[in-house]
Structures are given as structure tokens and as C-alpha cells.
Write an enzyme that holds these catalytic residues in place. Structure first.
Site, mmCIF file in Angstrom:
data_model
loop_
_atom_site.group_PDB
_atom_site.id
_atom_site.type_symbol
_atom_site.label_atom_id
_atom_site.label_comp_id
_atom_site.label_asym_id
_atom_site.label_seq_id
_atom_site.Cartn_x
_atom_site.Cartn_y
_atom_site.Cartn_z
ATOM 1 N N ARG A 1 26.049 -17.751 19.164
ATOM 2 C CA ARG A 1 24.828 -17.261 18.483
ATOM 3 C C ARG A 1 24.927 -16.784 17.313
ATOM 4 O O ARG A 1 23.724 -16.226 16.519
ATOM 5 C CB ARG A 1 24.474 -16.051 19.484
ATOM 6 C CG ARG A 1 24.213 -16.370 21.103
ATOM 7 C CD ARG A 1 22.996 -17.124 21.259
ATOM 8 N NE ARG A 1 22.631 -17.224 22.593
ATOM 9 C CZ ARG A 1 22.181 -18.239 23.038
ATOM 10 N NH1 ARG A 1 21.950 -19.594 22.505
ATOM 11 N NH2 ARG A 1 21.867 -18.396 24.348
ATOM 12 N N ASN B 1 22.300 -24.438 18.064
ATOM 13 C CA ASN B 1 21.050 -23.870 18.113
ATOM 14 C C ASN B 1 21.167 -22.298 17.665
ATOM 15 O O ASN B 1 20.615 -21.349 18.145
ATOM 16 C CB ASN B 1 20.488 -24.056 19.290
ATOM 17 C CG ASN B 1 21.105 -23.481 20.483
ATOM 18 O OD1 ASN B 1 22.555 -23.185 20.596
ATOM 19 N ND2 ASN B 1 20.524 -22.974 21.526
ATOM 20 N N ASP C 1 21.224 -29.381 21.516
ATOM 21 C CA ASP C 1 21.436 -28.799 22.969
ATOM 22 C C ASP C 1 20.159 -27.701 22.989
ATOM 23 O O ASP C 1 20.048 -26.862 22.152
ATOM 24 C CB ASP C 1 22.654 -28.099 22.967
ATOM 25 C CG ASP C 1 22.668 -27.635 24.343
ATOM 26 O OD1 ASP C 1 22.462 -28.404 25.525
ATOM 27 O OD2 ASP C 1 22.734 -26.179 24.762
ATOM 28 N N HIS D 1 20.904 -33.195 25.012
ATOM 29 C CA HIS D 1 20.169 -32.328 26.204
ATOM 30 C C HIS D 1 19.273 -33.382 26.938
ATOM 31 O O HIS D 1 18.295 -33.531 26.129
ATOM 32 C CB HIS D 1 19.563 -31.101 25.477
ATOM 33 C CG HIS D 1 19.275 -30.138 26.598
ATOM 34 N ND1 HIS D 1 19.236 -28.698 26.801
ATOM 35 C CD2 HIS D 1 18.294 -30.331 27.763
ATOM 36 C CE1 HIS D 1 18.861 -28.131 27.752
ATOM 37 N NE2 HIS D 1 18.099 -29.138 28.373
ATOM 38 N N HIS E 1 25.937 -30.793 30.764
ATOM 39 C CA HIS E 1 25.318 -30.089 31.895
ATOM 40 C C HIS E 1 24.809 -31.033 32.960
ATOM 41 O O HIS E 1 23.682 -30.822 33.176
ATOM 42 C CB HIS E 1 24.379 -28.804 31.506
ATOM 43 C CG HIS E 1 23.661 -28.909 30.324
ATOM 44 N ND1 HIS E 1 22.965 -29.794 30.235
ATOM 45 C CD2 HIS E 1 23.376 -28.279 29.335
ATOM 46 C CE1 HIS E 1 21.900 -29.742 29.221
ATOM 47 N NE2 HIS E 1 22.318 -28.592 28.331
ATOM 48 N N ASP F 1 28.406 -23.780 29.202
ATOM 49 C CA ASP F 1 27.251 -23.449 28.582
ATOM 50 C C ASP F 1 26.947 -22.052 28.614
ATOM 51 O O ASP F 1 25.865 -21.376 28.616
ATOM 52 C CB ASP F 1 26.098 -24.318 29.396
ATOM 53 C CG ASP F 1 24.912 -24.340 28.755
ATOM 54 O OD1 ASP F 1 24.623 -23.897 27.577
ATOM 55 O OD2 ASP F 1 23.859 -24.887 29.116
#
Ligand code: DOR
Length: 440
Positions: free
Chosen positions: A64, A94, A152, A179, A232, A305
Site C-alpha cells: 500500500r 497498485n 493486479d 489478473h 490467484h 494476495d
């Protein structure tokens, strides 16, 4: 040069890289493993009943920072990682600003070095600002060592963009991790499309939305001879597609998360948004297929994740809450509880999925073993039997959105060692600068 000298005595050394699984002492001198066997030197640390494995490696985390510091920082996220047994993690792009250029890569690396809990290998964005249109600065990021690119959370919709990205990445033998989600099929989706979504009256995410993109990307990667990583994996269909592609020699690797091998969409009953995640929790049949894919080698790695969200965002009504779950501090215990103690994987296979496999998938040198003289001392020591109850309020992560909150799990991390230095000792954080033997 560090004067560190200590020995873990009587550990069960499980090292998939060398095939070793036996009781031995592990001697650490400076930043390296000095001996594995009967030797014992320096401070003796009793490891009777503990497993010594190469430090865990996570291919997929969200730290983050920059931009989302209310949910996690590089320091808090890597601290959580070390407590979870990790010595290396790969944060996704991201962030805000997006990690689509060298400046953000360098910022994340510097923050991680300053914190000192864990090695960090940033994932660069595939496209500028994750917008899916123009390629990001792949070449300049590759030039400073980035070898994996992903948007992602923002699936690349254009086959043309994806094909270009794979072609460019191939020139540096880098990996594209897409993704997998076809956006027209998931517009407004809230959870897996199936019985649960019908009962709850929420729009569903069909499994085909994932599989259509996996098929497309496998075809593109195969045509170019490029490296594709499927993150994932959540559906039985995806497991089968990856299995078939590997059998015909496509350069594909895949990962599965603890929530996709341990939980189902039945968790959505009650509308607790801690269970909202993308891709969504699926069905019993999907969980069984993901487990089978881990067991037979179709799926190379378990990746968390780890997706922290601040309580004021995540603890909203289901419709408004963001997708994502924590994982770093619970994945080892969830893997042992759900897969090893149930006989799905052997202990050595679990270590392979959590350490050696992910290190190999991303060519991360110095992690994932072998545990052998001369190698960097990146290790985790855990008690495979110890039972403990997850208390999300006590996690090191800045966020609380762990779906295993309250669960009793079996398997506990005691020590994590990064290049000869404890980052976790007796289950607690060791800050950079604390002497190695201080808590003898
Ligand atoms: O659930 C998710 N959360 N899936 C993603 O792909 C992104 C992630 C996030 O960044 O929160």
C-alpha cells in the site's frame, strides 16, 4: 563484518532445494549458513520439535505504500511478513502513484531497506497508471532488476496490449502476471456466481470470466515463447487449463492463495465483507481442484494476495466494501492446518509451495534454499503442531481484515532469520540494530 555465530540445535531441516528432511543442527555465521549436521558453535538455540525451512517467499502482496498508508506501509507489511516467516515478498504495483516507473520501484526498495524486516522485490505495472492502454516503462524498470510486471486488481482487457507486454518482457526473460478477469462478465459482481449469489441476491462473478482470460493469455504466451504467471487461481477450470498448458511446454507458472484453498462462497452468508475478495471465494469443487493442483505441481506457489484495507473502508456494507484479505501472518498456519495436517500435502511439499517454488518462479536468488554451507542464512523456524487462535486485533498489519480471525490454527512461526539476523525471535519482531543474540 558481523560477528553473529549461533546454532539451531536438533531442528527438523526441511529443504526442498536439496531434498533434505532430517534432524540436524544449523550453524549460522555472519550472514551465511556455516554448517548443517552435528556441528554446534556459538550461541545454542534449542530447536527440538521445530522445523527449519528456507525463509518463506510471497509472490503477491499489497504493501500500500506509497499512497495507502492508512491500510499498510512497507514497514508494517514487511514486519507482518517477517512474523509470518517470510524473508522475501513481492509487492504489487497498485499503489498511488502506481509503480509504473523507476521512481516508485526505488522508493519501495528504500523503504524496505530502512525497515529491514524482509527483502522486497517490487512488481512493476504492465500499463501506465494501470489503465490498460499504454505500456508502462518496462525497459527502465527491468534495467534496475524488476523481472515481473502486473496490473493486479486491474485486469488487462486488450489482447493487443497483453501480446505486446509479453513480447517486450520476453526480451529480458521477465514475467507477465495478469489478473485474469474478463470485465464485461464481471460488471457489478459481488461474489462468485452460483447458489450463494442467487440466495443472497447479489450479482455473481462467473468462473468463465477468469478462464477466458487465462486461455487467451496462455495462447499468447505460447505463441511468443514468453513467460506467463497466473495469479490467484480460483477455479477448477483454470487449474485444468494451466495443467494442460504445462503438459505441452508453455512457460507458465501459477499461484494459489490460502483463502482459495481453504474457504468457499458459503462465507458470504451473513454479508460480512471480510469475505469479499477478487477473484471471489468459489465452491467446494473449486477448492478441491486448487488443492489437487497444488499437490500435483500444476500450481507452483502459495501466495497470500495480502490485501490490507483500513477498517473504515472494509467494515462497510458488502456492496460498498473493497475486495481483499490479509494473509501474511496466517498463511503458514492455514497451510499446515488445511493441507498438511489433513494429508493433502507433505510438509516438504508445503515448504516447496511457500518458499522454494515461489523463489524459482521469480528467479529470486538467495531465497528458497538450499539450506547448505555458504548459502545466505534466510530461514524460518516453526512449530508445526502448536495451536493458536488468530486475533486480528493483535496482528502487526495496520489493517484487520483477516478472514481467519477467531480460527484455531495449528502451526506457529517462532524465528525468522534474514541473512543471519533475526527479524522475528520467539514469535516477536526484532528491530534492525538489536544484537542477534540479545534474547538468548
Ligand atoms: O481482492 C483483491 N484485492 N484482489 C485484487 O486483485 C486486488 C486486491 C487489492 O489491492 O486490494
Amino acid at each position: 563484518m558481523s560477528s553473529t555465530l549461533f546454532t539451531f540445535t536438533g531442528a527438523r531441516v526441511v529443504d526442498p532445494a536439496s531434498g533434505r528432511d532430517e534432524i540436524a543442527n544449523v550453524v549460522v555465521e555472519g550472514d551465511r549458513i556455516a554448517a548443517v549436521g552435528e556441528d554446534s558453535r556459538g550461541l545454542r538455540i534449542d530447536a527440538d520439535g521445530l522445523v527449519a525451512a528456507p525463509g518463506l517467499v510471497d509472490l503477491h502482496v499489497h504493501l500500500r505504500e506509497p499512497g495507502g498508508e492508512d491500510a499498510e506501509t512497507v514497514a508494517s507489511g514487511t514486519r507482518a511478513a517477517a512474523l509470518g516467516g517470510f524473508t522475501a515478498v513481492c509487492p504489487m504495483a497498485n499503489t498511488q502513484p502506481v509503480c509504473d516507473h523507476v521512481g516508485v520501484v526505488e522508493q519501495v526498495l528504500r523503504l524496505a531497506r530502512d525497515a529491514g524486516h524482509c527483502d522486497v522485490y517490487p512488481v512493476g505495472a504492465i500499463t501506465r497508471d494501470l489503465a490498460g492502454a499504454e505500456l508502462a516503462e518496462l525497459g527502465s524498470m527491468a534495467a534496475i532488476g524488476v523481472n515481473c510486471f502486473s496490473d493486479d486488481g486491474h485486469p488487462v482487457q486488450s489482447a493487443q496490449v497483453m501480446r505486446r507486454a509479453l513480447a517486450y518482457a520476453k526480451t529480458w526473460d521477465a514475467i507477465i502476471c495478469n489478473h485474469s478477469e474478463e470485465a464485461t462478465l464481471t460488471a457489478g459482481a459481488q461474489l462468485n456466481e452460483g447458489e450463494a449469489s442467487t440466495r443472497l441476491g447479489l450479482a455473481g462473478w462467473p468462473h468463465e470470466a477468469e478462464e477466458i482470460v487465462v486461455v487467451r493469455d496462455l495462447i499468447l504466451a505460447e505463441g511468443l515463447g514468453a513467460r506467463l504467471h497466473v495469479p490467484h487461481v480460483s477455479t477448477a477450470g483454470t487449474v485444468e487449463l494451466v495443467r494442460a498448458a504445462k503438459a505441452r511446454g508453455v512457460r507458465v507458472t501459477a499461484e494459489a492463495t490460502p483463502h482459495h484453498f481453504a474457504l468457499t462462497d458459503a462465507r458470504a452468508e451473513g454479508y460480512d465483507a471480510v469475505n469479499k475478495v477478487n477473484p471471489p471465494l468459489r465452491t467446494d469443487a473449486d477448492v478441491a481442484a486448487v488443492r489437487a493442483g497444488l499437490a500435483d505441481g500444476t500450481i507452483d506457489a502459495i501466495a497470500t494476495d495480502h490485501a490490507p484495507h483500513a477498517p473504515e473502508h472494509k467494515e462497510q456494507a458488502w456492496l460498498h466494501a473493497p475486495c481483499g484479505m490479509l494473509g501474511l501472518e496466517t498463511v503458514l498456519a492455514v497451510t499446515l492446518t488445511e493441507l498438511v495436517h489433513t494429508g493433502v500435502l507433505t510438509l516438504a511439499q508445503a515448504v516447496e509451495k511457500l518458499s522454494t517454488g515461489p523463489a524459482r518462479t521469480r528467479d529470486i536468488a538467495g531465497h528458497g534454499g538450499p539450506i547448505a554451507p555458504g548459502q545466505p542464512a534466510n530461514l524460518v523456524l516453526f512449530d508445526p503442531e502448536a495451536r493458536w487462535r488468530v486475533d486480528a486485533a493483535k496482528l502487526a498489519s495496520r489493517s484487520r481484515n483477516n478472514p481467519f480471525d477467531g480460527a484455531e490454527l495449528r502451526g506457529q512461526v517462532l524465528h525468522t532469520v534474514l541473512r543471519g539476523r533475526f527479524t522475528t525471535r520467539d514469535g516477536e519482531t526484532v528491530e534492525v540494530g538489536e544484537p542477534a543474540g540479545a534474547r538468548a
